[in-house]
Design a protein around this motif. Structure first.
Motif, PDB file in Angstrom:
ATOM      1  N   UNK A  82      43.763  40.543  49.492  1.00  0.00           N
ATOM      2  CA  UNK A  82      42.363  40.979  49.489  1.00  0.00           C
ATOM      3  C   UNK A  82      42.029  41.752  48.215  1.00  0.00           C
ATOM      4  N   UNK A  83      42.929  42.633  47.805  1.00  0.00           N
ATOM      5  CA  UNK A  83      42.718  43.399  46.575  1.00  0.00           C
ATOM      6  C   UNK A  83      42.661  42.472  45.365  1.00  0.00           C
ATOM      7  N   UNK A  84      43.530  41.472  45.344  1.00  0.00           N
ATOM      8  CA  UNK A  84      43.541  40.512  44.241  1.00  0.00           C
ATOM      9  C   UNK A  84      42.246  39.704  44.205  1.00  0.00           C
ATOM     10  N   UNK A  85      41.764  39.311  45.374  1.00  0.00           N
ATOM     11  CA  UNK A  85      40.517  38.554  45.440  1.00  0.00           C
ATOM     12  C   UNK A  85      39.314  39.418  45.056  1.00  0.00           C
ATOM     13  N   UNK A  86      39.347  40.689  45.432  1.00  0.00           N
ATOM     14  CA  UNK A  86      38.251  41.598  45.081  1.00  0.00           C
ATOM     15  C   UNK A  86      38.125  41.723  43.570  1.00  0.00           C
ATOM     16  N   UNK A  92      33.898  41.253  51.039  1.00  0.00           N
ATOM     17  CA  UNK A  92      34.354  40.995  52.399  1.00  0.00           C
ATOM     18  C   UNK A  92      33.489  41.726  53.414  1.00  0.00           C
ATOM     19  N   UNK A  93      33.261  41.047  54.531  1.00  0.00           N
ATOM     20  CA  UNK A  93      32.454  41.611  55.610  1.00  0.00           C
ATOM     21  C   UNK A  93      33.318  42.144  56.755  1.00  0.00           C
ATOM     22  N   UNK A  94      34.594  41.769  56.769  1.00  0.00           N
ATOM     23  CA  UNK A  94      35.472  42.147  57.883  1.00  0.00           C
ATOM     24  C   UNK A  94      36.765  42.737  57.357  1.00  0.00           C
ATOM     25  N   UNK A  95      37.595  43.195  58.270  1.00  0.00           N
ATOM     26  CA  UNK A  95      38.942  43.646  57.910  1.00  0.00           C
ATOM     27  C   UNK A  95      39.986  42.687  58.470  1.00  0.00           C
ATOM     28  N   UNK A  96      39.584  41.446  58.702  1.00  0.00           N
ATOM     29  CA  UNK A  96      40.475  40.444  59.293  1.00  0.00           C
ATOM     30  C   UNK A  96      41.228  39.671  58.216  1.00  0.00           C
ATOM     31  N   UNK A  97      42.386  39.164  58.591  1.00  0.00           N
ATOM     32  CA  UNK A  97      43.137  38.316  57.667  1.00  0.00           C
ATOM     33  C   UNK A  97      42.541  36.912  57.593  1.00  0.00           C
ATOM     34  N   UNK A  98      41.753  36.530  58.591  1.00  0.00           N
ATOM     35  CA  UNK A  98      41.120  35.209  58.573  1.00  0.00           C
ATOM     36  C   UNK A  98      40.157  35.085  57.401  1.00  0.00           C
ATOM     37  N   UNK A  99      39.343  36.096  57.182  1.00  0.00           N
ATOM     38  CA  UNK A  99      38.398  36.054  56.060  1.00  0.00           C
ATOM     39  C   UNK A  99      39.146  36.019  54.727  1.00  0.00           C
ATOM     40  N   UNK A 100      40.258  36.756  54.653  1.00  0.00           N
ATOM     41  CA  UNK A 100      41.067  36.737  53.429  1.00  0.00           C
ATOM     42  C   UNK A 100      41.647  35.339  53.208  1.00  0.00           C
ATOM     43  N   UNK A 101      42.138  34.713  54.273  1.00  0.00           N
ATOM     44  CA  UNK A 101      42.674  33.355  54.160  1.00  0.00           C
ATOM     45  C   UNK A 101      41.606  32.391  53.663  1.00  0.00           C
ATOM     46  N   UNK A 102      40.430  32.465  54.241  1.00  0.00           N
ATOM     47  CA  UNK A 102      39.350  31.552  53.866  1.00  0.00           C
ATOM     48  C   UNK A 102      38.965  31.740  52.403  1.00  0.00           C
TER      49      UNK A 102
END
Length: 618
Positions: A82-86, A92-102
């Motif tokens: 998530x940090x790398x993507x940021x 991000x809207x959530x704290x889920x790993x699903x959103x990070x995966x997507x």
């Protein structure tokens, strides 16, 4: 951890939802069904673990509505990704790993799987290209099945969710081979039901225009690493990797615990958790929950050693007395939910994880994978004799390790004359070498396979192709029947790559199996557990049950007309005789009783799975 289902093209809701609900036990917290035009339907049954709010709901859409994902599993390093993507501009809207995966898929495409430290089976639909991308984790910790039925592609976490799409169920043409090769079919695409295939571990695929193109994205042999030359440095590196693997797997928004046997692997896991809990890290602080399966009065009972561990850590434990009569009336339901065949009754394992759930724990960190990775089984240790290169001291050490690792609960494992053991093994191995025979493995043609020592080659096949894939399947079912997620630190891919790169002497040596684990975790564990040589398997005390609590059930079953006429039992009359002898105490051999259970299982499977019986979802 959840249950997923999908079809291409779409399926009407009134047909799709009942099929999805066969996976209720995998995700009792909520569900979602999404269709995109008439092209696809994706479904999800949710077991809420990370971001338990609505923002973690699935199926999940990308912000531009182009992509739709359904995902079963956990990405443990999602915070780092998530940090790398940021930094690359993603929000991000959530704290889920699903959103990070997507969003990892949006950024890196199909290569995103190489970023993940976790377990997964997921599918992502691309609305523009009308492609479905599918992936399963490196070692197959999360299940995934698929079928092509009347021009429709159907995939799901369990076979039962695919059943409603068939007009009728038929057994596979490979059924009888599979029931005789329990430990060898899970790593293939063979399934007990005709028309259903198992999606392979370590693979991804693209489905488009009626065709599924599958490819292998991960092979351990392509990921071997340079290891420190000194054993002490190897121990330090292993400890570092294992601690980090546990730390990542302690990330949870719900209560976590462990299934503790009192053996080395589960004891090492909870001891590492306790040590990590002293720091303020980004992981659950509510971890002090140990669950121990107890078999009072039988050779399977390990509660003495488990209590040594919890006393050493200063925490309590829940001891679960395994009484088969409490659950035997649910046997057919459990077979239906388990779906496959195995050599022992599922009752003890299901009862253990039922207790986990009833006590408010949703996630366990368990020690699975260590035996196969690090030579915890007796037979594999002999393979190191070839690597000892006729060294008298090394040979003696290996033979002593083999003799000392006899299972306490298995009467069929008797101490054998060491000289005979050595002569028999080396003569057979020499003949095989002369004949040009290689270690049986689908990867034995890989250049790096040939670089592994003989012991490592044997363990490679055990880990990737026979014993472990079967156990991963089993424990996924045992736990998910009770809506519990199991995480496995020993199966962190960094550890797997590292251990496969080690010489045999780092895995067994100095009188002990799993040498590097003992040396690395010794500072955190009671000595009586760390340096214990004997081993007890987690199984059913089947002889005791057949002769006592379950004697009436066994006799009633084998005298039933349906049993005697079953086409799935190889020889019902012969099996009837064998079981009767055990029940009456004329045969007390554990191995014979276990074989009887294996031969009887297809009949119970037939009654529960193939018959089309309906079992409650809740």
């Amino acid at each position: 951890m959840c249950g997923i289902l999908g079809t291409v093209p779409y399926t009407p809701y009134d047909k799709f939802k009942p099929a999805l609900d066969t996976l209720y036990h995998r995700g009792p917290d909520s569900f979602g069904v999404e269709s995109v035009d008439h092209d696809v339907t994706l479904g999800h049954r949710r077991l809420s673990i990370l971001d338990v709010s609505e923002t973690g709901h699935q199926p999940m859409k990308s912000e531009n509505d182009r992509y739709l994902i359904t995902f079963n599993g956990e990405i443990y390093n999602f915070i780092e990704i998530k940090k790398e993507l940021a930094l690359k501009g993603h929000s991000f809207k959530s704290t889920s790993d699903t959103e990070v995966l997507l969003k990892a898929f949006l950024e890196w495409g199909e290569e995103c799987v190489h970023k993940f430290n976790g377990m997964w089976a997921f599918a992502i639909w691309d609305k523009e290209t009308k492609k479905l991308f599918i992936s399963r984790d490196r070692y197959g910790k999360k299940p995934l099945f698929y079928a092509q039925i009347n021009g429709q592609f159907v995939f799901a976490s369990e076979m039962k969710a695919i059943f409603p799409f068939f007009k009728q169920l038929e057994i596979s043409e490979d059924f009888h081979w599979m029931k005789k090769n329990i430990f060898f079919y899970e790593s293939t695409d063979k399934c007990l039901i005709k028309g259903i295939q198992r999606f392979p571990a370590g693979h991804s695929a693209v489905y488009k225009a009626g065709k599924l193109n599958t490819y292998r994205y991960h092979n351990t042999l392509d990921n071997l690493v340079e290891v420190p030359k000194s054993y002490d440095e190897q121990v330090e590196k292993f400890r570092e990797l294992f601690m980090d693997a546990c730390k990542l797997r302690m990330r949870s928004d719900v209560t976590i615990g462990t299934a503790l046997s009192g053996g080395l692997d589960s004891s090492a896991t909870i001891s590492a958790m306790a040590n990590l809990a002293k720091d303020n890290g980004s992981y659950s602080k509510d971890w002090q929950h140990a669950f121990v399966a107890s078999f009072p009065g039988t050779p399977l009972d390990e509660s003495y050693y488990a209590k040594k561990v919890t006393d050493n850590l200063g925490i309590g434990a829940t001891f679960v007395d395994i009484n088969p009569l409490q659950h035997w009336d649910k046997l057919e339901e459990y077979f239906y939910k388990f779906e496959d065949l195995y050599i022992t009754s599922p009752i003890p394992m299901i009862m253990l994880y039922e207790s986990v759930k009833k006590n408010g724990v949703t996630v366990t960190l368990d020690g699975h994978g260590a035996d196969e990775l690090l030579s915890g089984y007796q037979q594999g240790n002999l393979e190191a004799l070839w690597d000892a290169k006729l060294s008298p001291s090394k040979t003696k050490d290996i033979l002593n390790i083999y003799q000392d690792s006899i299972n306490e609960d298995k009467e069929q494992y008797k101490r054998t004359n060491s000289s005979k053991l050595y002569t028999d093994f080396m003569s057979k191995k020499t003949v095989k070498k002369i004949l040009g025979k290689t270690m049986p493995s689908i990867d034995n043609g890989h250049p790096n396979f040939k670089k592994l020592d003989n012991h490592a080659q044997y363990l490679y096949a055990m880990f990737h192709e026979n014993i472990l894939p079967t156990l991963l399947r089993n424990y996924d079912r045992y736990a998910m029947i009770n809506s519990v997620e199991i995480r496995m630190p020993f199966m962190d891919h960094r550890i797997v790559n590292f251990v496969n790169s080690l010489p045999y002497s780092s895995k067994i040596g100095g009188g002990y199996t799993k040498r590097i684990v003992r040396d690395a975790l010794d500072p955190y564990m009671p000595k009586e557990v760390t340096w214990r040589k004997s081993k007890i398997g987690f199984s059913s005390p089947i002889v005791n049950w057949m002769q006592n609590d379950l004697s009436d059930w066994f006799l009633s079953t084998i005298n039933d007309t349906d049993f005697l006429q079953s086409n799935l039992v190889s020889n019902p009359k012969d099996l009837q005789t064998k079981i009767t002898k055990i029940v009456k105490g004329e045969n007390n051999e554990f191995s014979d009783a276990q074989k009887c259970w294996s031969e009887l299982s297809p009949y119970i499977w037939e009654k529960s799975v193939l018959s089309g019986k309906s079992f409650p979802n809740k």
